[in-house]
Each structure stands twice: as structure tokens, then as C-alpha cells.
Motif scaffolding. Structure first.
Motif, mmCIF file in Angstrom:
data_model
loop_
_atom_site.group_PDB
_atom_site.id
_atom_site.type_symbol
_atom_site.label_atom_id
_atom_site.label_comp_id
_atom_site.label_asym_id
_atom_site.label_seq_id
_atom_site.Cartn_x
_atom_site.Cartn_y
_atom_site.Cartn_z
ATOM 1 N N ALA A 1 72.601 -38.438 -1.915
ATOM 2 C CA ALA A 1 71.627 -38.332 -3.003
ATOM 3 C C ALA A 1 71.854 -37.062 -3.818
ATOM 4 O O ALA A 1 71.732 -37.073 -5.052
ATOM 5 C CB ALA A 1 70.206 -38.377 -2.454
ATOM 6 N N LYS B 1 72.926 -37.098 -7.746
ATOM 7 C CA LYS B 1 72.131 -36.371 -8.742
ATOM 8 C C LYS B 1 73.034 -35.532 -9.640
ATOM 9 O O LYS B 1 72.842 -35.475 -10.864
ATOM 10 C CB LYS B 1 71.102 -35.481 -8.039
ATOM 11 C CG LYS B 1 70.173 -34.740 -8.986
ATOM 12 C CD LYS B 1 69.133 -33.934 -8.224
ATOM 13 C CE LYS B 1 68.197 -33.202 -9.176
ATOM 14 N NZ LYS B 1 67.173 -32.411 -8.434
ATOM 15 N N ARG B 2 74.034 -34.873 -9.042
ATOM 16 C CA ARG B 2 74.980 -34.090 -9.834
ATOM 17 C C ARG B 2 75.819 -35.005 -10.718
ATOM 18 O O ARG B 2 76.127 -34.675 -11.871
ATOM 19 C CB ARG B 2 75.886 -33.270 -8.906
ATOM 20 C CG ARG B 2 75.131 -32.219 -8.097
ATOM 21 C CD ARG B 2 76.033 -31.536 -7.095
ATOM 22 N NE ARG B 2 77.019 -30.691 -7.751
ATOM 23 C CZ ARG B 2 76.800 -29.441 -8.126
ATOM 24 N NH1 ARG B 2 75.615 -28.884 -7.909
ATOM 25 N NH2 ARG B 2 77.746 -28.742 -8.701
ATOM 26 N N HIS C 1 75.058 -38.153 -12.001
ATOM 27 C CA HIS C 1 74.384 -38.682 -13.188
ATOM 28 C C HIS C 1 73.879 -37.562 -14.096
ATOM 29 O O HIS C 1 73.519 -37.802 -15.246
ATOM 30 C CB HIS C 1 73.278 -39.692 -12.835
ATOM 31 C CG HIS C 1 72.080 -39.151 -12.130
ATOM 32 N ND1 HIS C 1 71.237 -38.208 -12.675
ATOM 33 C CD2 HIS C 1 71.541 -39.464 -10.921
ATOM 34 C CE1 HIS C 1 70.245 -37.961 -11.847
ATOM 35 N NE2 HIS C 1 70.408 -38.698 -10.769
ATOM 36 N N GLY C 2 73.891 -36.324 -13.581
ATOM 37 C CA GLY C 2 73.563 -35.184 -14.432
ATOM 38 C C GLY C 2 74.723 -34.709 -15.280
ATOM 39 O O GLY C 2 74.574 -33.780 -16.079
ATOM 40 N N TRP D 1 78.900 -41.149 -15.049
ATOM 41 C CA TRP D 1 77.700 -41.992 -15.129
ATOM 42 C C TRP D 1 77.632 -42.682 -16.483
ATOM 43 O O TRP D 1 77.359 -43.880 -16.565
ATOM 44 C CB TRP D 1 76.466 -41.156 -14.861
ATOM 45 C CG TRP D 1 75.168 -41.790 -15.288
ATOM 46 C CD1 TRP D 1 74.403 -41.449 -16.359
ATOM 47 C CD2 TRP D 1 74.499 -42.898 -14.654
ATOM 48 N NE1 TRP D 1 73.287 -42.264 -16.437
ATOM 49 C CE2 TRP D 1 73.325 -43.159 -15.410
ATOM 50 C CE3 TRP D 1 74.773 -43.674 -13.532
ATOM 51 C CZ2 TRP D 1 72.435 -44.171 -15.067
ATOM 52 C CZ3 TRP D 1 73.872 -44.695 -13.193
ATOM 53 C CH2 TRP D 1 72.721 -44.932 -13.955
ATOM 54 N N HIS E 1 68.023 -48.773 -15.794
ATOM 55 C CA HIS E 1 68.028 -47.673 -16.764
ATOM 56 C C HIS E 1 68.167 -48.208 -18.190
ATOM 57 O O HIS E 1 67.433 -47.793 -19.102
ATOM 58 C CB HIS E 1 69.176 -46.727 -16.413
ATOM 59 C CG HIS E 1 69.515 -45.733 -17.474
ATOM 60 N ND1 HIS E 1 68.649 -44.738 -17.876
ATOM 61 C CD2 HIS E 1 70.648 -45.584 -18.231
ATOM 62 C CE1 HIS E 1 69.228 -44.012 -18.823
ATOM 63 N NE2 HIS E 1 70.426 -44.504 -19.055
ATOM 64 N N SER F 1 64.645 -42.855 -16.679
ATOM 65 C CA SER F 1 65.727 -41.883 -16.567
ATOM 66 C C SER F 1 66.665 -42.264 -15.423
ATOM 67 O O SER F 1 66.285 -43.012 -14.510
ATOM 68 C CB SER F 1 65.148 -40.494 -16.308
ATOM 69 O OG SER F 1 64.609 -40.437 -15.001
ATOM 70 N N ALA G 1 67.498 -40.413 -12.960
ATOM 71 C CA ALA G 1 66.880 -39.937 -11.724
ATOM 72 C C ALA G 1 65.833 -40.925 -11.220
ATOM 73 O O ALA G 1 65.764 -41.229 -10.021
ATOM 74 C CB ALA G 1 66.248 -38.565 -11.947
ATOM 75 N N GLN G 2 65.010 -41.446 -12.126
ATOM 76 C CA GLN G 2 63.996 -42.422 -11.734
ATOM 77 C C GLN G 2 64.647 -43.721 -11.267
ATOM 78 O O GLN G 2 64.196 -44.346 -10.307
ATOM 79 C CB GLN G 2 63.063 -42.704 -12.910
ATOM 80 C CG GLN G 2 62.161 -41.531 -13.285
ATOM 81 C CD GLN G 2 61.428 -41.759 -14.591
ATOM 82 O OE1 GLN G 2 61.994 -42.264 -15.567
ATOM 83 N NE2 GLN G 2 60.164 -41.375 -14.625
ATOM 84 N N PHE H 1 67.548 -44.057 -9.837
ATOM 85 C CA PHE H 1 68.125 -43.895 -8.505
ATOM 86 C C PHE H 1 67.059 -43.788 -7.426
ATOM 87 O O PHE H 1 67.317 -44.132 -6.262
ATOM 88 C CB PHE H 1 69.091 -42.711 -8.468
ATOM 89 C CG PHE H 1 70.505 -43.116 -8.791
ATOM 90 C CD1 PHE H 1 71.293 -43.743 -7.841
ATOM 91 C CD2 PHE H 1 71.020 -42.907 -10.060
ATOM 92 C CE1 PHE H 1 72.587 -44.145 -8.132
ATOM 93 C CE2 PHE H 1 72.318 -43.302 -10.370
ATOM 94 C CZ PHE H 1 73.107 -43.926 -9.397
ATOM 95 N N GLU H 2 65.870 -43.335 -7.763
ATOM 96 C CA GLU H 2 64.782 -43.386 -6.784
ATOM 97 C C GLU H 2 64.496 -44.835 -6.402
ATOM 98 O O GLU H 2 64.173 -45.138 -5.245
ATOM 99 C CB GLU H 2 63.531 -42.719 -7.344
ATOM 100 C CG GLU H 2 63.586 -41.204 -7.341
ATOM 101 C CD GLU H 2 63.807 -40.629 -5.957
ATOM 102 O OE1 GLU H 2 63.107 -41.059 -5.010
ATOM 103 O OE2 GLU H 2 64.683 -39.755 -5.802
#
Length: 233
Positions: A121, A125-126, A128-129, A140, A178, A184, A186-187, A189-190
Motif C-alpha cells: 500500500a 501510494k507513491r 499513483h502519486g 499510474w 477513478h 481520487s 487514493a480513494q 485504492f481504498e
């Protein structure tokens, strides 16, 4: 309106030398799904799958259980999963100073599932950032563009009111969430971490207008009252 049923592949061989093979449980999940769709009386006009073996095998097993094994499984690599191993290799070096045990955990993922998920995770996060260690790693943004091209191709070829099954992967479904809902990365992927193997997410479409109708339905597994059938990898 037509429907696109996004179906995540059955359980793959997590922790094995070759992940891209359905486990015996994954094969069972695909057969249960197909039998359930047959009981619902669902008619499929088309079936599309990515080129990964776990996606293709899930499609063929489900269609056989539906009694429509003669329905062609079209292949579109736009619906392939992103290369998780490449992402890990590219971004892990920068994570090691903060997580010195990361390499051991990732190499022994089957025995460190919770720690693997936590580290994965962090890496995602890195990713998709927008942080990338090599130009060879699919970003991403490039992944989302690839999935978007597949969706548009599907819509442009779809007949009015068609029912289309797409056998794909969790990351691909995440990218579509998405794109379609505007949440987003991040949302998205949650939600990704909650996607069950062989679950169905339904999109409704008219032309190129698409809406999310349902997400991560796995009633076919829940009805059997066998918790071991509900898996996430």
C-alpha cells in the motif's frame, strides 16, 4: 441502456513462483460465479478478458459453468493488471531506509501477508502519486490512459442494450472507478483493497455515457456460506 460487468479474476497463486495461475480455490470461485449467472438467467452478448492467464482462465471456467462455453472470449490487453512487480522493483529502493525489513517481507509475502499488504500500500501510494524510479515502469497516468482506451473501444463497439462481461483485475477496476466516478486515486485504492476475487461491478452505459451501478458484489460466494471462498488476491 447496456451493461458492462467487471469481473475480477479468481484467486491467483499468491506467494508461489508464478502468481499468474489460478489456485484450486480460484478455479472453484470462477465455477461458482458462472453457475450463479446461469441461475440469474443473464444473457451475455460479448465476453472480453485481458491477456493474463488468471483472467483468461476465470473467463473460460465461468462461461463453461454458465453453459455458454461456445461464447468467444475476446482478448484486449487494455484490461490487463498493472505490473505490480515492476512497481515494487522501481520504488522499493527509496523505501528501504525507512523500512529495512521490506525486502525480506516482500520475498516471503505468503508468510507475511499483513506486512506485505502494508508495504504494498505504501509503494502504491507513491506510484499513483507520480513517483517513479525508472522510465520503464508504467506510470499510474499511463495505466489509467490504457484502461480508458479499452473502455472507449468497448463502448464504441457495443450494441444498444448489450450485456458485456469483462474479466479483469483489481487494479483495472480501480482505474475505472477513478475514471467513471471522479474519486481520487487514493480513494479508489481504498476501495481496491476490498475487491473480492470473482466479484462483479456493474457499469450502465448509453453511448459513451457510463455510470457505476454496483460495486464488488459477491453474493454468489456468500450464499454458499463458506468463508474460505471469499479472498482478495
Amino acid at each position: 441502456m447496456g451493461s458492462i460487468f467487471l469481473i475480477r479474476h479468481g484467486q491467483a497463486s499468491f506467494g508461489a513462483d508464478d502468481y499468474d495461475v489460478l489456485s484450486p480455490l480460484g478455479m472453484r470461485q470462477a465455477q461458482v460465479l458462472g453457475a450463479h449467472l446461469a441461475d440469474l438467467g443473464l444473457h451475455l452478448d460479448r465476453c472480453v478478458a485481458g491477456s493474463l492467464r488468471r483472467q483468461q482462465a476465470t473467463a473460460h471456467l465461468a462461461l463453461e459453468a454458465m453453459g455458454v462455453a461456445d461464447l468467444a472470449v475476446e482478448t484486449d490487453e487494455a484490461f490487463n493488471e498493472f505490473d505490480a512487480e515492476a512497481v515494487i522493483r522501481a520504488l522499493l529502493p527509496e523505501l528501504l531506509p525507512q523500512e529495512p525489513d521490506a525486502l525480506h517481507i516482500l520475498r516471503n509475502a505468503a508468510h507475511n501477508r499483513s506486512e506485505f499488504q502494508r508495504l504494498f500500500a505504501l509503494l502504491i501510494k507513491r506510484w499513483h502519486g507520480g513517483l517513479h524510479a525508472t522510465a520503464q515502469t508504467e506510470s499510474w497516468a499511463a495505466f489509467v490512459a490504457r484502461v480508458d482506451s479499452g473502455l472507449k473501444r468497448l463502448l464504441d463497439q457495443a450494441g444498444s442494450g448489450a450485456n458485456i462481461a469483462v474479466f479483469t483485475s483489481g487494479g483495472t477496476i480501480t482505474a475505472l472507478l477513478h475514471l467513471i466516478t471522479g474519486i481520487s486515486p487514493a480513494q479508489a485504492f481504498e476501495l481496491n483493497w476490498q475487491i473480492v476475487n470473482t466479484s462483479l461491478s456493474q457499469l450502465k452505459f448509453r453511448g459513451r455515457e457510463v455510470a457505476l451501478a454496483s460495486f464488488n458484489s459477491h453474493t454468489h460466494l456468500q450464499l454458499l456460506k463458506a468463508p474460505e471462498l471469499i479472498t482478495y488476491r
